[in-house]
Design a protein around this motif. Structure first.
Motif, PDB file in Angstrom:
ATOM      1  N   UNK A 113      37.921  50.214  -6.904  1.00 18.50           N
ATOM      2  CA  UNK A 113      38.132  51.238  -5.873  1.00 18.50           C
ATOM      3  C   UNK A 113      39.434  51.993  -6.158  1.00 18.50           C
ATOM      4  N   UNK A 114      40.417  51.225  -6.606  1.00 21.18           N
ATOM      5  CA  UNK A 114      41.726  51.784  -6.910  1.00 21.18           C
ATOM      6  C   UNK A 114      41.694  52.621  -8.196  1.00 21.18           C
ATOM      7  N   UNK A 115      40.916  52.192  -9.189  1.00 22.99           N
ATOM      8  CA  UNK A 115      40.940  52.844 -10.500  1.00 22.99           C
ATOM      9  C   UNK A 115      39.882  53.940 -10.664  1.00 22.99           C
ATOM     10  N   UNK A 116      38.752  53.789  -9.967  1.00 27.31           N
ATOM     11  CA  UNK A 116      37.661  54.753 -10.155  1.00 27.31           C
ATOM     12  C   UNK A 116      36.844  54.803  -8.865  1.00 27.31           C
ATOM     13  N   UNK A 117      37.348  55.575  -7.922  1.00 29.54           N
ATOM     14  CA  UNK A 117      36.749  55.613  -6.581  1.00 29.54           C
ATOM     15  C   UNK A 117      35.297  56.071  -6.617  1.00 29.54           C
ATOM     16  N   UNK A 118      35.022  57.068  -7.450  1.00 26.89           N
ATOM     17  CA  UNK A 118      33.658  57.628  -7.495  1.00 26.89           C
ATOM     18  C   UNK A 118      32.631  56.541  -7.876  1.00 26.89           C
ATOM     19  N   UNK A 119      32.988  55.781  -8.894  1.00 30.66           N
ATOM     20  CA  UNK A 119      32.085  54.717  -9.351  1.00 30.66           C
ATOM     21  C   UNK A 119      31.948  53.630  -8.281  1.00 30.66           C
ATOM     22  N   UNK A 120      33.071  53.284  -7.671  1.00 33.95           N
ATOM     23  CA  UNK A 120      33.049  52.276  -6.601  1.00 33.95           C
ATOM     24  C   UNK A 120      32.083  52.695  -5.485  1.00 33.95           C
ATOM     25  N   UNK A 121      32.178  53.962  -5.061  1.00 37.90           N
ATOM     26  CA  UNK A 121      31.339  54.446  -3.960  1.00 37.90           C
ATOM     27  C   UNK A 121      29.860  54.449  -4.349  1.00 37.90           C
ATOM     28  N   UNK A 122      29.604  54.761  -5.617  1.00 34.66           N
ATOM     29  CA  UNK A 122      28.228  54.780  -6.101  1.00 34.66           C
ATOM     30  C   UNK A 122      27.596  53.373  -5.999  1.00 34.66           C
ATOM     31  N   UNK A 123      28.370  52.366  -6.454  1.00 35.28           N
ATOM     32  CA  UNK A 123      27.854  50.989  -6.404  1.00 35.28           C
ATOM     33  C   UNK A 123      27.664  50.538  -4.955  1.00 35.28           C
ATOM     34  N   UNK A 124      28.598  50.938  -4.097  1.00 33.68           N
ATOM     35  CA  UNK A 124      28.489  50.624  -2.662  1.00 33.68           C
ATOM     36  C   UNK A 124      27.220  51.238  -2.079  1.00 33.68           C
ATOM     37  N   UNK A 125      27.033  52.496  -2.410  1.00 31.37           N
ATOM     38  CA  UNK A 125      25.903  53.251  -1.860  1.00 31.37           C
ATOM     39  C   UNK A 125      24.573  52.626  -2.299  1.00 31.37           C
ATOM     40  N   UNK A 126      24.556  52.131  -3.541  1.00 35.90           N
ATOM     41  CA  UNK A 126      23.325  51.503  -4.033  1.00 35.90           C
ATOM     42  C   UNK A 126      23.212  50.046  -3.593  1.00 35.90           C
ATOM     43  N   UNK A 127      24.188  49.607  -2.828  1.00 35.14           N
ATOM     44  CA  UNK A 127      24.199  48.236  -2.324  1.00 35.14           C
ATOM     45  C   UNK A 127      24.192  47.214  -3.471  1.00 35.14           C
ATOM     46  N   UNK A 128      24.915  47.551  -4.567  1.00 34.88           N
ATOM     47  CA  UNK A 128      25.072  46.600  -5.672  1.00 34.88           C
ATOM     48  C   UNK A 128      26.330  45.793  -5.376  1.00 34.88           C
ATOM     49  N   UNK A 129      26.130  44.586  -4.903  1.00 31.34           N
ATOM     50  CA  UNK A 129      27.268  43.757  -4.476  1.00 31.34           C
ATOM     51  C   UNK A 129      27.891  43.049  -5.675  1.00 31.34           C
ATOM     52  N   UNK A 130      29.214  42.817  -5.601  1.00 30.46           N
ATOM     53  CA  UNK A 130      29.864  42.191  -6.765  1.00 30.46           C
ATOM     54  C   UNK A 130      29.246  40.837  -7.129  1.00 30.46           C
ATOM     55  N   UNK A 131      28.764  40.068  -6.101  1.00 29.82           N
ATOM     56  CA  UNK A 131      28.227  38.739  -6.442  1.00 29.82           C
ATOM     57  C   UNK A 131      26.954  38.792  -7.274  1.00 29.82           C
ATOM     58  N   UNK A 132      26.295  39.965  -7.338  1.00 26.48           N
ATOM     59  CA  UNK A 132      25.066  40.057  -8.136  1.00 26.48           C
ATOM     60  C   UNK A 132      25.330  39.882  -9.624  1.00 26.48           C
ATOM     61  N   UNK A 133      26.537  40.210 -10.065  1.00 26.90           N
ATOM     62  CA  UNK A 133      26.798  40.080 -11.511  1.00 26.90           C
ATOM     63  C   UNK A 133      28.166  39.490 -11.831  1.00 26.90           C
ATOM     64  N   UNK A 134      29.187  39.724 -10.969  1.00 27.42           N
ATOM     65  CA  UNK A 134      30.524  39.228 -11.343  1.00 27.42           C
ATOM     66  C   UNK A 134      30.641  37.716 -11.183  1.00 27.42           C
ATOM     67  N   UNK A 135      29.736  37.107 -10.416  1.00 25.47           N
ATOM     68  CA  UNK A 135      29.800  35.646 -10.266  1.00 25.47           C
ATOM     69  C   UNK A 135      29.726  34.984 -11.647  1.00 25.47           C
ATOM     70  N   UNK A 136      28.756  35.426 -12.421  1.00 28.94           N
ATOM     71  CA  UNK A 136      28.582  34.846 -13.755  1.00 28.94           C
ATOM     72  C   UNK A 136      29.727  35.264 -14.677  1.00 28.94           C
ATOM     73  N   UNK A 137      30.116  36.536 -14.614  1.00 31.42           N
ATOM     74  CA  UNK A 137      31.213  37.005 -15.470  1.00 31.42           C
ATOM     75  C   UNK A 137      32.470  36.161 -15.257  1.00 31.42           C
ATOM     76  N   UNK A 138      32.816  35.963 -13.981  1.00 33.98           N
ATOM     77  CA  UNK A 138      34.084  35.306 -13.660  1.00 33.98           C
ATOM     78  C   UNK A 138      34.027  33.793 -13.850  1.00 33.98           C
ATOM     79  N   UNK A 139      32.961  33.181 -13.349  1.00 35.03           N
ATOM     80  CA  UNK A 139      32.893  31.720 -13.408  1.00 35.03           C
ATOM     81  C   UNK A 139      32.820  31.235 -14.848  1.00 35.03           C
ATOM     82  N   UNK A 140      32.031  31.933 -15.655  1.00 33.14           N
ATOM     83  CA  UNK A 140      31.820  31.477 -17.030  1.00 33.14           C
ATOM     84  C   UNK A 140      32.727  32.194 -18.024  1.00 33.14           C
ATOM     85  N   UNK A 141      33.745  32.892 -17.511  1.00 30.79           N
ATOM     86  CA  UNK A 141      34.733  33.568 -18.368  1.00 30.79           C
ATOM     87  C   UNK A 141      34.063  34.441 -19.430  1.00 30.79           C
ATOM     88  N   UNK A 142      33.001  35.144 -19.012  1.00 32.50           N
ATOM     89  CA  UNK A 142      32.272  36.096 -19.856  1.00 32.50           C
ATOM     90  C   UNK A 142      31.539  35.449 -21.034  1.00 32.50           C
TER      91      UNK A 142
END
Length: 405
Positions: A301-330
Motif C-alpha cells: 500500500x505504501x509502495x504501490x497504492x494502485x496495485x494494492x487497491x486492485x488486489x483489494x478490489x478483486x478480493x485477493x487476500x494476502x493469505x491466499x498466497x503469502x502464507x506459503x511464501x512466508x512460512x516456507x521462506x519461498x
C-alpha cells in the motif's frame, strides 16, 4: 570478454570471503555485507557461512573444534535415546516372554503405557515419511545414497526396529485396519509392504546404505521428539531440505561427513525464529503469521497504492498466497539453486524476516502490469505459480524498496 570478467569477479569475491573467514574472531558485520550479495559455493564457503549466520558456529574460530565435537556427540545421544533405545525395546518385545506384563504390552491402549508414546510417534513419523519422500522430485539428489550413512543407525550390533522398519510396519497395520473398516474382513497380505507407495515413488535402498531423504526424515523426527509443542508440521521438510542439501554437497569432506548433525542444529535455530509461523494458536498475535501476511499488503500500500487497491478490489487476500511464501521462506516458489541464493540474502540480513516481507512485496510489484490487467482467476494463477524465475531481479528490487523507505 564478459565471461572472463565474471570469472575474475568470482575469484575476487572468493578471496574476500576467505579473508573474512580466516580472521580468528569473525567480524559478523563484514560477513553479513558480503553474504547479502550471494555466497560462493566453491571451497565450502556457503555451507560455512550459513553455519555462522544461523548462529550455530561461534564467532571465535579457536572454539570451533571443541564446539563441533560436543554438538555432534549430543546429536548421537539424541539418536540413541529417541530412535535406537525405543527400537531395541520394541525388537525385544518377544510375545512369548513371561516378564511382559499386560501393563506394558504394546497392544495395551492405556494412555500411560510407554507404548502409547511409541504409537503417537509413529503417526508423526508417517507424516514426515510421506513428505520427505517427495522432496524436490525434479532432482535426483534426495533419492541417492549418502556417502556417509549414519554408522550408529546402521550398526548390525544394534538389533532394533529402525525408522524404515517402523514406517513399513505402521503402514501395513494402517492398511489392514482401513480395509477392515470398509467392511472387508480379509487382512491385506504382508507382501503388500513392497507396494505401500505408488510405482513412481522410490525404491528403498539395500541394507547398509541410506538415501539422503532418509537422513532428512531422521532429522525431522528427532526435532519433533525434542519439540513436542510443535512436533512436526507439514512444510518443515521444505525448510530443512535446502539446508541439508547445502551441507551434504559441501566440497569439504570433513564438513560434509557431519551434514546430518550440523543440519539438525541449524534447522533448530532457524525454526526457533520461524516456528511462530507454524503455530496456529499464534495466528492473530504480533508474532504470528497473520500479522506478517498483513505486513506484505501494508508495505505494498505504501509502495504501490494502485496495485494494492486492485488486489483489494478483486478480493485477493494476502493469505491466499503469502502464507506459503512466508512460512516456507519461498522454498516452493523457485528451483532449489535459486531458493539457496535467496536464503544467502535472507540469512545475512540482520532482520531476516523483515527482508522476506520486502522480497514478497518486490515480487508483487515486478508483475504489477500483469496483475493490473488480469482478472481474479488469472491473477490468482500468477500468484500461485509465480512467473519470474530470475531471483537476481527480485532481490535487487527488494533491496531498492528497502533503501528507498
Amino acid at each position: 570478454d564478459p565471461s572472463s570478467y565474471a570469472i575474475s569477479w568470482l575469484a575476487h569475491q572468493i578471496l574476500e570471503f576467505k579473508e573474512t573467514l580466516s580472521e580468528e574472531n569473525i567480524n559478523l558485520k563484514t560477513l553479513r555485507e558480503l553474504c547479502f550479495n550471494g555466497i560462493p559455493f566453491e571451497g565450502g564457503i556457503r555451507a560455512l557461512c550459513w553455519k555462522i549466520l544461523l548462529n550455530y558456529l561461534p564467532f571465535d574460530q579457536t572454539l570451533w573444534e571443541s564446539f563441533l565435537k560436543k554438538q555432534r556427540e549430543v546429536y548421537s545421544q539424541f539418536l540413541k535415546e529417541m530412535i535406537i533405545q525405543p527400537g531395541i525395546a520394541k525388537a525385544n518385545m518377544g510375545f512369548s516372554r513371561e516378564d511382559v506384563t499386560m501393563e506394558d504390552h504394546p497392544l495395551n491402549p492405556n494412555p500411560d503405557s510407554r507404548w502409547n508414546n511409541y504409537f503417537k510417534d509413529n503417526e508423526i513419523l508417517l507424516q514426515i515419511d510421506k513428505d520427505v519422500r517427495r522432496l524436490y522430485p525434479d532432482m535426483a539428489f534426495f533419492q541417492r545414497p549418502t556417502e556417509y550413512p549414519c554408522q550408529l543407525i546402521l550398526d548390525p550390533q544394534n538389533e532394533y526396529e529402525t525408522l524404515r522398519r517402523r514406517v513399513e510396519q505402521t503402514t501395513l497395520k494402517a492398511q489392514t485396519v482401513n480395509r477392515n473398516r470398509s467392511g472387508v474382513t480379509n487382512v491385506s497380505s504382508p507382501g503388500k509392504a513392497f507396494h505401500l507407495y505408488p510405482s513412481n515413488e522410490y525404491e528403498v535402498l539395500p541394507n547398509g546404505s541410506e538415501a539422503h531423504w532418509e537422513v532428512v526424515e531422521r532429522i525431522l523426527f528427532i526435532y519433533a521428539k525434542l519439540n513436542p509443542g510443535i512436533a512436526y508440521v507439514q512444510g518443515m521438510n521444505e525448510i530443512v531440505g535446502p539446508i541439508y542439501y547445502t551441507f551434504a554437497t559441501d566440497p569439504n569432506s570433513q564438513w560434509k561427513e557431519h551434514a546430518e548433525a550440523d543440519t539438525f542444529f541449524c534447522f533448530t535455530n532457524l525454526m526457533s525464529e520461524n516456528r511462530d509461523n507454524f503455530i496456529k494458536s499464534l495466528d492473530d498475535s504480533q508474532c504470528g503469521i497473520t500479522y506478517k501476511m498483513e505486513s506484505v499488503y501494508s508495505m505494498l500500500k505504501d509502495k504501490d497504492l494502485e496495485l494494492f487497491l486492485k488486489l483489494e478490489e478483486q478480493n485477493i487476500k494476502p493469505q491466499y498466497f503469502t502464507f506459503r511464501w512466508l512460512t516456507l521462506l519461498l522454498s516452493q516458489e523457485f528451483l532449489l539453486p535459486d531458493v539457496i541464493r535467496i536464503w544467502d540474502t535472507l540469512f545475512s540480513d540482520q532482520d531476516r524476516f523483515h527482508f522476506l516481507i520486502l522480497v514478497c512485496c518486490a515480487m508483487l510489484i515486478l508483475i504489477r502490469d500483469n496483475l493490473l490487467a488480469g482478472d481474479f482467476t488469472v491473477n490468482m494463477r500468477s500468484l500461485q505459480d509465480y512467473p519470474i524465475s530470475d531471483v537476481h531481479t527480485i532481490l535487487t528490487k527488494a533491496k531498492d524498496l528497502r533503501d528507498n523507505s
